[in-house]
Each structure stands twice: as structure tokens, then as C-alpha cells.
Design a protein around this motif. Structure first.
Motif, mmCIF file in Angstrom:
data_model
loop_
_atom_site.group_PDB
_atom_site.id
_atom_site.type_symbol
_atom_site.label_atom_id
_atom_site.label_comp_id
_atom_site.label_asym_id
_atom_site.label_seq_id
_atom_site.Cartn_x
_atom_site.Cartn_y
_atom_site.Cartn_z
ATOM 1 N N TYR A 125 -27.425 -11.978 0.623
ATOM 2 C CA TYR A 125 -28.085 -12.030 -0.684
ATOM 3 C C TYR A 125 -27.668 -13.258 -1.500
ATOM 4 C CZ TYR A 125 -29.341 -7.211 0.404
ATOM 5 O OH TYR A 125 -29.836 -6.072 1.000
ATOM 6 N N LYS A 126 -27.042 -14.231 -0.848
ATOM 7 C CA LYS A 126 -26.606 -15.471 -1.501
ATOM 8 C C LYS A 126 -25.702 -15.198 -2.705
ATOM 9 C CE LYS A 126 -30.938 -17.022 -1.699
ATOM 10 N NZ LYS A 126 -32.118 -17.914 -1.873
ATOM 11 N N MET A 127 -24.832 -14.213 -2.581
ATOM 12 C CA MET A 127 -23.957 -13.847 -3.691
ATOM 13 C C MET A 127 -22.775 -14.805 -3.837
ATOM 14 S SD MET A 127 -24.030 -9.674 -3.314
ATOM 15 C CE MET A 127 -23.349 -9.303 -4.943
ATOM 16 N N ILE A 149 -29.212 -14.331 8.500
ATOM 17 C CA ILE A 149 -29.762 -14.583 7.162
ATOM 18 C C ILE A 149 -28.765 -15.380 6.335
ATOM 19 C CG2 ILE A 149 -30.574 -13.519 5.029
ATOM 20 C CD1 ILE A 149 -31.598 -11.178 6.671
ATOM 21 N N GLY A 150 -27.491 -14.991 6.396
ATOM 22 C CA GLY A 150 -26.466 -15.748 5.697
ATOM 23 C C GLY A 150 -26.360 -17.167 6.213
ATOM 24 N N LEU A 151 -26.423 -17.337 7.520
ATOM 25 C CA LEU A 151 -26.372 -18.673 8.105
ATOM 26 C C LEU A 151 -27.528 -19.536 7.600
ATOM 27 C CD1 LEU A 151 -25.451 -17.752 11.794
ATOM 28 C CD2 LEU A 151 -24.002 -19.031 10.200
ATOM 29 N N LYS A 152 -28.709 -18.949 7.504
ATOM 30 C CA LYS A 152 -29.871 -19.682 7.008
ATOM 31 C C LYS A 152 -29.692 -20.054 5.547
ATOM 32 C CE LYS A 152 -34.121 -21.282 6.875
ATOM 33 N NZ LYS A 152 -34.430 -22.616 7.464
ATOM 34 N N HIS A 153 -29.231 -19.122 4.742
ATOM 35 C CA HIS A 153 -29.063 -19.385 3.308
ATOM 36 C C HIS A 153 -28.093 -20.532 3.042
ATOM 37 C CE1 HIS A 153 -31.604 -16.201 2.152
ATOM 38 N NE2 HIS A 153 -30.752 -15.202 2.152
ATOM 39 N N GLY A 180 -27.298 -23.015 5.198
ATOM 40 C CA GLY A 180 -27.617 -24.262 5.870
ATOM 41 C C GLY A 180 -27.108 -24.457 7.280
ATOM 42 N N PHE A 181 -26.806 -23.379 8.003
ATOM 43 C CA PHE A 181 -26.272 -23.508 9.362
ATOM 44 C C PHE A 181 -27.385 -23.305 10.401
ATOM 45 C CE2 PHE A 181 -22.636 -22.686 6.725
ATOM 46 C CZ PHE A 181 -21.611 -23.431 7.281
ATOM 47 N N GLU A 182 -28.301 -24.248 10.457
ATOM 48 C CA GLU A 182 -29.468 -24.139 11.323
ATOM 49 C C GLU A 182 -29.086 -24.138 12.802
ATOM 50 O OE1 GLU A 182 -32.588 -23.882 10.186
ATOM 51 O OE2 GLU A 182 -32.294 -24.285 8.053
ATOM 52 N N ASN A 183 -28.195 -25.035 13.191
ATOM 53 C CA ASN A 183 -27.814 -25.118 14.606
ATOM 54 C C ASN A 183 -27.204 -23.818 15.098
ATOM 55 O OD1 ASN A 183 -28.635 -27.759 14.465
ATOM 56 N ND2 ASN A 183 -26.569 -28.621 14.392
ATOM 57 N N GLU A 184 -26.407 -23.201 14.243
ATOM 58 C CA GLU A 184 -25.723 -21.962 14.629
ATOM 59 C C GLU A 184 -26.707 -20.807 14.786
ATOM 60 O OE1 GLU A 184 -24.768 -24.138 12.384
ATOM 61 O OE2 GLU A 184 -22.910 -24.847 13.313
ATOM 62 N N ILE A 185 -27.787 -20.806 13.995
ATOM 63 C CA ILE A 185 -28.812 -19.763 14.172
ATOM 64 C C ILE A 185 -29.524 -19.970 15.508
ATOM 65 C CG2 ILE A 185 -30.814 -18.597 13.179
ATOM 66 C CD1 ILE A 185 -30.121 -19.835 10.497
ATOM 67 N N ALA A 186 -29.770 -21.226 15.866
ATOM 68 C CA ALA A 186 -30.395 -21.504 17.163
ATOM 69 C C ALA A 186 -29.513 -21.003 18.297
ATOM 70 C CB ALA A 186 -30.650 -23.003 17.299
ATOM 71 N N TRP A 187 -28.212 -21.240 18.174
ATOM 72 C CA TRP A 187 -27.272 -20.738 19.194
ATOM 73 C C TRP A 187 -27.329 -19.214 19.263
ATOM 74 C CZ3 TRP A 187 -23.193 -17.360 18.321
ATOM 75 C CH2 TRP A 187 -22.393 -17.086 19.442
ATOM 76 N N LEU A 188 -27.331 -18.581 18.099
ATOM 77 C CA LEU A 188 -27.356 -17.122 18.053
ATOM 78 C C LEU A 188 -28.638 -16.576 18.673
ATOM 79 C CD1 LEU A 188 -26.384 -14.346 17.090
ATOM 80 C CD2 LEU A 188 -27.352 -14.868 14.838
ATOM 81 N N GLY A 189 -29.778 -17.155 18.284
ATOM 82 C CA GLY A 189 -31.051 -16.677 18.829
ATOM 83 C C GLY A 189 -31.105 -16.780 20.338
ATOM 84 N N GLY A 190 -30.635 -17.911 20.872
ATOM 85 C CA GLY A 190 -30.661 -18.085 22.323
ATOM 86 C C GLY A 190 -29.675 -17.193 23.036
ATOM 87 N N THR A 191 -28.473 -17.080 22.476
ATOM 88 C CA THR A 191 -27.419 -16.298 23.127
ATOM 89 C C THR A 191 -27.745 -14.816 23.157
ATOM 90 O OG1 THR A 191 -25.750 -17.919 22.446
ATOM 91 C CG2 THR A 191 -24.970 -15.709 23.031
ATOM 92 N N LEU A 192 -28.076 -14.275 22.001
ATOM 93 C CA LEU A 192 -28.343 -12.833 21.953
ATOM 94 C C LEU A 192 -29.720 -12.506 22.518
ATOM 95 C CD1 LEU A 192 -26.824 -10.346 21.265
ATOM 96 C CD2 LEU A 192 -27.561 -10.545 18.884
#
Length: 434
Positions: free
Chosen positions: A285-287, A349-353, A355-367
Motif C-alpha cells: 500500500y506504499k505506506m 506489488i511492493g517491488l513494483k511500487h 521500482g524493482f522491475e528486474n526483480e519482478i521479472a525474476w520472480l515471475g519467471g522463477t515462480l
């Protein structure tokens, strides 16, 4: 409006005397990574087309509307399972399931403002006394209304919705610090989370980062709903409640030295220094202020010795004394280390908020790869996976139906398709409240 397609994978840059330019090798690596992710996405999407049907149930008994179940091991309607599934259905242009979910809970609210988190054909499952459902109802009503661009349907339910806020404030708000709490971890859904008590004989109670974050989302959603219905005073009231809660979270739960959110013992006022899934929910929630959120993610979530495993993000820090990957489903599910797809969706969602775009790509591919392989082998999925080996855990293989077929688990694992859609096609499901 047509969206520009973009890939959030790792882009290698070389800085030369004439500025920044991408090498030929980098472009080729980028293209290959995208192809791999697209193949994972295509397979997972095809698998989900059939699995998705297994979570839908027609009206029966107490449940007057079509409803969503986790499937496999579970046949009940659960508050947060169905909330996340219904948002996934919205992303599939089937928003009606969110409306059905919201109406079922809205119509179940009693005069005090209580409604149970779990429901069956026989009625509400009041397994935690008078502890209400988890804080998602206003958010669900909001997400459906925003998608269909119609808030008017909430008007007949508005008083009931307000009633649940009043009840939660009276029964689950620590007025000393202005924070919300769970009486026991199982009320949170993260059944044996060591960052709070999870045995009934342990009488401690904690002001919790996840309880506060989910309620913050509720308050913000309710403020928008009130404004859309022309109730300006109510809108201002709920907005102030949300702002005050956010300030209290950052005052009491944030640890400046460790750069992380901890839960707080309601009796002693001390921070309970355990880093678990629930520590990261405020980022959804970007708190956290931007810089603090980034540092928290880098220091803890992306740390292989804490939350990041080879197969996704853990549910408990590897450094924690209780860290394990046991296969537990009865009497509760294991949030003490295994990789949970829903926790990873929340992390994304937290990663996106922040700015960790590369890490979301890693997560999407891995999981994504882990889930497709699970479906290939079992025809379904599991609740969680061993963080160090990727082995599927609960439910155990002895959980079979009358025909001897493994029952598995589907539920909110469906949200991993949304993570891949965000990475590949910029089609995010961030559950934002605007």
C-alpha cells in the motif's frame, strides 16, 4: 487506449564516450529472456484456463450467489482467498465474481457489524468467536465498482459496510497506539506466522503490520466509495482515519536501525523483532516513504540469507530461529519459511511500487516455471513450496479424492498469471486505490 508493450527484464547497458547505448549482446540476452518468460506465461495461461473453472461454485444453501473456493483440499468460501481470486477474475473480464463475493459478506453482517471470514452452504463459520473477517470488504467493493464504473450498487449496503468499520474499530484497534491487531496468528490467515502468537495458550497479542496495512487499504477504499456516493463528510472521516493509521504504523512499527517493520507487543509496547511475510505487507500500500521502502527491500527481501530463495521469496527470514520448510496443512498451514505464491504476489506489488522491475521479472519467471512444472506433474498446484529445493509441499500427496486423484490447491495461485502479464505486457494488477 493501446498500451506500449515493454519488458522489465535485465537490460545491460554500456557507457561509451558518446553516451549510453545497448550492446548487441545485451539485446540478444534481453530477447532470449523475454522469449523464456513468454513461453512460461503461455503455458501457465493455458493451464489456468481449465484450473480456473475448479474454483467456481454455484449458489447453494446459505450461499445465495456463485462463489469462489480454493478448490482441492478446501470447499469453503474464505474471505481473503476469494478476494484475491475475484481480482484475478476481474483481470479476466469476469468482474461479477467480486460483486457476488462482496454481496455475500455484506448481507452476512449482523447488527453489531460482525461477519465471519469463512462460509459454507450451512452458514457462517464462526471459528474465532466474534473476530470479524479480514479487512478486504471495502477494497473488494471498490475494485469491482472501479472496473464497471458504477458505485451506485453499494448505496443499499452502505450502512452495513460502515457498520463493519465501527465493529473492527471497537474490537480490533489498540487505542493506545492507534494500530490494529490480530488476537492470534490464525486470524490473519498466515496461520503459524512466528511474528505473532499462534497457539491459543500463548496469550500475547500484537499490533501487526499486515492487519494495519489491510485496514489502511479498507479505509482508503471506503473514503473513495463515500465520495462517489456524495457522502463528503464520511469521505473526509475515512481519509483522516487512513492517514492517522499510516502515521501510527510508521511511528510504532518501523525500526530505523534495522530498516524494517516489526509487530509490537500490545502489553509491553516492545517491537517483536521477527522478519516475516507480514513485515512487507505495508509496501503493498506504499505506506513506507520511497527511500525507506527501497532500503527495506534491498536489505531484507532481496537478501538470500533472509527472504530471497532460489525458488521465490520465503514467508519467514532464513535467519529466524523458527525457519523451516515442513509440510504442514493440519492443524494449520506453514508460513515459517516455504514459498507461498500469494505472499510472492503481494511482494511483487511492493517491488513494483518501489521500482524493482528486474526483480519482478525474476520472480515471475522463477515462480511461473515452478507452477507450470507442478501442474504438468500433478494436474494442479500446491499451497506452498520448499524454499531451498522447490519441492511442492502442502497438501501432502496422500490427499486424494474418492477416485484416488490428488486434490491439490488452486486459489490465489492464479494471481501469478497477473505478475507475468505485468512484466510482459505492462498489464498490472496492483490493487491500487485512486
Amino acid at each position: 487506449m493501446k498500451r506500449e508493450l515493454k519488458f522489465a527484464g535485465i537490460i545491460l547497458l554500456v557507457i561509451g564516450s558518446f553516451g549510453c547505448k545497448e550492446t548487441k549482446e545485451a539485446k540478444e540476452d534481453n530477447t532470449e529472456e523475454r522469449k523464456k518468460l513468454e513461453l512460461i506465461y503461455q503455458e501457465l495461461s493455458a493451464q489456468y484456463d481449465s484450473l480456473r473453472l475448479q474454483v467456481i461454485r454455484e449458489p447453494a444453501g446459505y450461499l445465495k450467489y456463485p462463489y469462489l473456493i480454493p478448490a482441492g483440499f478446501y470447499s469453503q468460501l474464505w474471505d481473503w482467498d476469494a478476494f484475491f481470486m475475484a481480482n484475478h477474475f476481474i483481470s479476466q473480464d469476469k468482474p461479477e465474481y467480486m460483486k457476488y463475493w462482496a454481496m455475500t459478506y455484506l448481507e452476512g453482517i449482523d447488527e453489531e457489524g460482525y461477519v465471519a471470514g469463512g462460509m459454507t452452504k450451512e452458514g457462517q463459520r464462526k471459528i474465532f468467536g466474534k473476530f470479524a473477517m479480514k479487512p478486504f470488504l471495502a477494497q473488494g467493493a471498490y475494485q469491482y465498482s472501479r472496473y464497471v464504473d458504477n458505485f451506485e450498487w453499494i448505496e443499499p449496503y452502505y450502512e452495513r459496510l460502515g457498520r463493519i468499520f465501527k465493529y473492527r474499530k471497537e474490537t480490533q484497534l489498540d487505542s493506545l497506539r492507534g494500530l490494529y491487531y490480530w488476537e492470534i496468528a490464525m486470524q490473519s490467515g498466515a496461520d503459524n506466522n512466528p511474528a505473532m502468537n499462534y497457539f491459543k495458550e500463548d496469550t500475547r497479542s500484537y499490533d501487526c503490520a499486515d492487519a494495519c496495512a489491510f485496514q489502511y487499504g479498507e479505509l482508503r477504499a471506503m473514503s473513495v466509495i463515500a465520495a462517489k456516493l456524495g457522502k463528503t463528510e464520511d469521505a473526509a472521516y475515512y481519509k483522516k482515519e487512513a492517514d492517522d493509521l499510516k502515521a501510527s504504523v510508521n511511528k510504532w512499527l518501523w525500526n530505523e536501525e534495522d530498516q524494517v517493520y516489526y509487530n509490537v507487543d500490545r502489553v509491553t509496547g516492545d517491537q517483536y523483532k521477527r522478519i516475516s511475510y507480514s513485515s512487507f505487507v505495508p509496501l503493498m500500500y506504499k505506506m513506507a516513504p520511497e527511500e525507506k521502502g527501497k532500503v527495506m527491500i534491498e536489505k531484507h527481501l532481496l537478501n538470500p540469507e533472509e527472504m530471497k530463495s532460489p525458488y521465490g521469496f520465503r514467508s519467514l527470514s532464513k535467519k529466524d530461529c523458527d525457519y523451516n520448510n515442513k509440510n504442514i496443512i493440519v492443524p494449520f498451514s506453514n508460513w515459517q519459511g516455504p514459498v507461498w505464491p500469494i505472499a510472492n504476489y503481494i511482494y511483487s506489488i511492493g517491488l513494483k511500487h518501489y521500482g524493482f522491475e528486474n526483480e519482478i521479472a525474476w520472480l515471475g519467471g522463477t515462480l511461473g516455471k515452478l507452477l507450470t512444472e507442478d501442474i504438468r506433474k500433478y494436474g494442479t498446484m500446491h499451497e506452498n513450496y520448499h524454499a531451498e529445493t522447490g519441492a511442492p509441499l502442502a497438501p501432502d500427496q496422500n490427499h486424494v479424492d474418492k477416485n484416488g486423484k490428488f486434490v491439490g490447491f488452486i486459489s490465489w495461485n492464479l494471481c501469478m498469471q497477473n505478475v507475468l502479464e505485468g512484466v510482459l505486457y505492462d498489464k498490472w494488477m496492483l490493487l491500487e486505490i485512486e
